[in-house]
Write a protein that holds these residues in place. Structure first.
Motif, PDB file in Angstrom:
ATOM      1  N   ARG A  72      -3.536   9.995   1.033  1.00  0.00           N
ATOM      2  CA  ARG A  72      -3.542   8.892   2.002  1.00  0.00           C
ATOM      3  C   ARG A  72      -4.906   8.213   2.030  1.00  0.00           C
ATOM      4  O   ARG A  72      -5.939   8.853   1.885  1.00  0.00           O
ATOM      5  N   LYS A 110      -2.523   1.881   6.532  1.00  0.00           N
ATOM      6  CA  LYS A 110      -2.667   3.084   5.702  1.00  0.00           C
ATOM      7  C   LYS A 110      -1.951   2.857   4.375  1.00  0.00           C
ATOM      8  O   LYS A 110      -1.091   1.973   4.259  1.00  0.00           O
ATOM      9  N   ASN A 112       0.075   5.377   1.714  1.00  0.00           N
ATOM     10  CA  ASN A 112       0.546   6.708   1.306  1.00  0.00           C
ATOM     11  C   ASN A 112       0.726   6.667  -0.204  1.00  0.00           C
ATOM     12  O   ASN A 112       1.466   5.823  -0.720  1.00  0.00           O
ATOM     13  N   LYS A 114       1.604   9.309  -2.491  1.00  0.00           N
ATOM     14  CA  LYS A 114       2.689  10.135  -3.062  1.00  0.00           C
ATOM     15  C   LYS A 114       2.655  10.120  -4.601  1.00  0.00           C
ATOM     16  O   LYS A 114       3.571   9.640  -5.278  1.00  0.00           O
ATOM     17  N   PHE A 121       7.904  13.882   3.558  1.00  0.00           N
ATOM     18  CA  PHE A 121       7.649  13.780   4.996  1.00  0.00           C
ATOM     19  C   PHE A 121       8.899  14.225   5.739  1.00  0.00           C
ATOM     20  O   PHE A 121      10.005  13.793   5.410  1.00  0.00           O
ATOM     21  N   HIS A 124      11.181  12.201  11.293  1.00  0.00           N
ATOM     22  CA  HIS A 124      10.429  11.859  12.513  1.00  0.00           C
ATOM     23  C   HIS A 124      10.627  10.398  12.852  1.00  0.00           C
ATOM     24  O   HIS A 124      11.147   9.611  12.061  1.00  0.00           O
ATOM     25  N   ASP A 126       7.983   7.325  14.066  1.00  0.00           N
ATOM     26  CA  ASP A 126       6.531   7.118  14.116  1.00  0.00           C
ATOM     27  C   ASP A 126       6.012   7.156  15.556  1.00  0.00           C
ATOM     28  O   ASP A 126       4.873   7.562  15.807  1.00  0.00           O
ATOM     29  N   GLY A 153      10.700   9.790  -4.341  1.00  0.00           N
ATOM     30  CA  GLY A 153      10.495  10.018  -2.903  1.00  0.00           C
ATOM     31  C   GLY A 153      10.407   8.769  -2.058  1.00  0.00           C
ATOM     32  O   GLY A 153       9.529   8.637  -1.197  1.00  0.00           O
ATOM     33  N   LEU A 155      11.339   6.042   0.926  1.00  0.00           N
ATOM     34  CA  LEU A 155      11.629   6.264   2.340  1.00  0.00           C
ATOM     35  C   LEU A 155      13.144   6.313   2.555  1.00  0.00           C
ATOM     36  O   LEU A 155      13.892   5.572   1.908  1.00  0.00           O
ATOM     37  N   HIS A 203      13.080   8.553  10.233  1.00  0.00           N
ATOM     38  CA  HIS A 203      12.985   8.468   8.771  1.00  0.00           C
ATOM     39  C   HIS A 203      12.329   9.719   8.214  1.00  0.00           C
ATOM     40  O   HIS A 203      11.717  10.498   8.946  1.00  0.00           O
ATOM     41  N   SER A 205      11.145  11.468   3.949  1.00  0.00           N
ATOM     42  CA  SER A 205      11.153  11.187   2.514  1.00  0.00           C
ATOM     43  C   SER A 205      10.940  12.488   1.764  1.00  0.00           C
ATOM     44  O   SER A 205      10.379  13.445   2.293  1.00  0.00           O
ATOM     45  N   ARG A 214       4.210   6.867  -6.321  1.00  0.00           N
ATOM     46  CA  ARG A 214       4.954   6.024  -5.375  1.00  0.00           C
ATOM     47  C   ARG A 214       4.032   5.579  -4.252  1.00  0.00           C
ATOM     48  O   ARG A 214       4.080   6.099  -3.152  1.00  0.00           O
ATOM     49  N   TYR A 218       1.239   0.637   4.421  1.00  0.00           N
ATOM     50  CA  TYR A 218       1.923   0.505   5.714  1.00  0.00           C
ATOM     51  C   TYR A 218       1.010  -0.258   6.676  1.00  0.00           C
ATOM     52  O   TYR A 218      -0.090   0.223   6.987  1.00  0.00           O
ATOM     53  N   TYR A 255      -1.651  17.870  11.309  1.00  0.00           N
ATOM     54  CA  TYR A 255      -0.980  16.590  11.079  1.00  0.00           C
ATOM     55  C   TYR A 255       0.126  16.448  12.113  1.00  0.00           C
ATOM     56  O   TYR A 255       0.908  17.378  12.325  1.00  0.00           O
TER      57      TYR A 255
HETATM   58  O1  AKG Z   1       5.375   7.578   2.793  1.00  0.00           O
HETATM   59  C1  AKG Z   1       6.400   8.199   3.129  1.00  0.00           C
HETATM   60  O2  AKG Z   1       7.207   8.646   2.315  1.00  0.00           O
HETATM   61  C2  AKG Z   1       6.723   8.386   4.587  1.00  0.00           C
HETATM   62  C3  AKG Z   1       5.514   8.277   5.432  1.00  0.00           C
HETATM   63  C4  AKG Z   1       5.732   8.295   6.898  1.00  0.00           C
HETATM   64  O3  AKG Z   1       6.811   8.339   7.397  1.00  0.00           O
HETATM   65  C5  AKG Z   1       4.555   8.186   7.749  1.00  0.00           C
HETATM   66  O4  AKG Z   1       3.413   8.180   7.234  1.00  0.00           O
HETATM   67  O5  AKG Z   1       4.734   8.114   8.985  1.00  0.00           O
END
Ligand code: AKG
Ligand code: FE2
Length: 257
Positions: A72, A110, A112, A114, A121, A124, A126, A153, A155, A203, A205, A214, A218, A255
């Protein structure tokens, strides 16, 4: 308010808004024209030595060989001109505003990564990440930097639950029972596609077991009338979940979500 869309982009925002309202997420194909340029700037950050006063870098342990893997990058808007321009672009904010029906401001940014071997993930919302201390609703624009599909992977979002409030306590992933017998929609994206999703849309992943990275950026917005909390958010995060370079050996960091 009218979104200032790139030339050649044709879309009916009313339809998009109706989908967002019904499902809690909506995809815009080909919205970001410089995804390749953004990727090059992200690669430069990945390759550079982490600095205490630079972008915030987080690492995980590779699911392939347990080697450290960058997963990240946060708080980078003021550290890279091209990425910063994307973060500050009015296009994403204008569309987020259209979807929420009122002006918005940036809450956080941010990326991500991956990378191959990167983890998934858990399920959850957010909003469970402790964001309610700042605002009661957020919308996030996920900008695909690399192609995302089920094998690396992408979302996966559960539609139609974003108006049901928090489905579990803050800070912990949701049990699968929280989404009843619904099936997730895997959101496959090409570079430059953008997925907007509601902070209450559940969501998850999967890990990236492929050999293709990947990366996804965000950008999260809240309603302007709820205030500008970006600075407070990052001050608090520096204390509770700082980048790896700023971590104390005598503390553990959890986390959230
Ligand atoms: O990047 C992803 O696969 C999911 C990330 C996510 O849900 C998050 O960072 O809140
Ligand atoms: Fe999330």
């Amino acid at each position: 308010m009218k979104a200032d869309l790139p030339r050649g982009t044709s879309l009916d925002l009313e339809d998009k808004r109706a989908s967002f309202d019904k499902d809690g997420f909506v995809k815009f194909a080909g919205l970001v024209e410089n995804a390749q340029e953004l990727r090059e700037h992200i690669l430069a950050i990945e390759a550079a030595e982490p600095q205490v006063d630079g972008p915030w870098l987080y690492f995980e342990s590779s699911g392939k060989d347990a080697s450290p893997l960058i997963n990240r990058i946060e708080n980078f808007a003021d550290h890279d001109d091209v990425l910063g321009d994307c973060v500050r672009s009015s296009l994403m904010a204008d569309i987020a505003a259209q979807l929420l029906g009122e002006p918005v401001c940036l809450f956080k940014e941010k990326i991500n990564l991956k990378l191959p071997g990167g983890g998934g993930f858990e399920l959850h919302q957010d909003q469970q990440a402790g964001w309610s201390r700042y605002a009661s609703l957020f919308v996030t624009a996920l900008i695909a930097i690399d192609a995302a599909d089920t094998s690396n992977g992408c979302l996966e979002v559960f539609p139609g639950l974003h108006k049901d409030g928090l489905l579990g306590p803050e800070g912990s992933p949701l049990p699968i029972s929280a989404v009843g017998n619904r099936a997730p929609i895997p959101v496959e994206l090409s570079p430059g596609d953008v997925l907007f999703f509601d902070s209450y849309a559940p969501h998850a992943s999967k890990p990236n077991l492929s050999d293709r990275p990947r990366r996804a950026m965000y950008l999260t917005y809240n309603r302007l009338r709820d205030g500008d909390h970006r600075e407070d958010y990052y001050l608090h995060k520096w204390d509770t979940y700082p980048p790896d370079i700023a971590r104390r050996k005598d503390r553990t960091y959890a986390y959230r979500v």
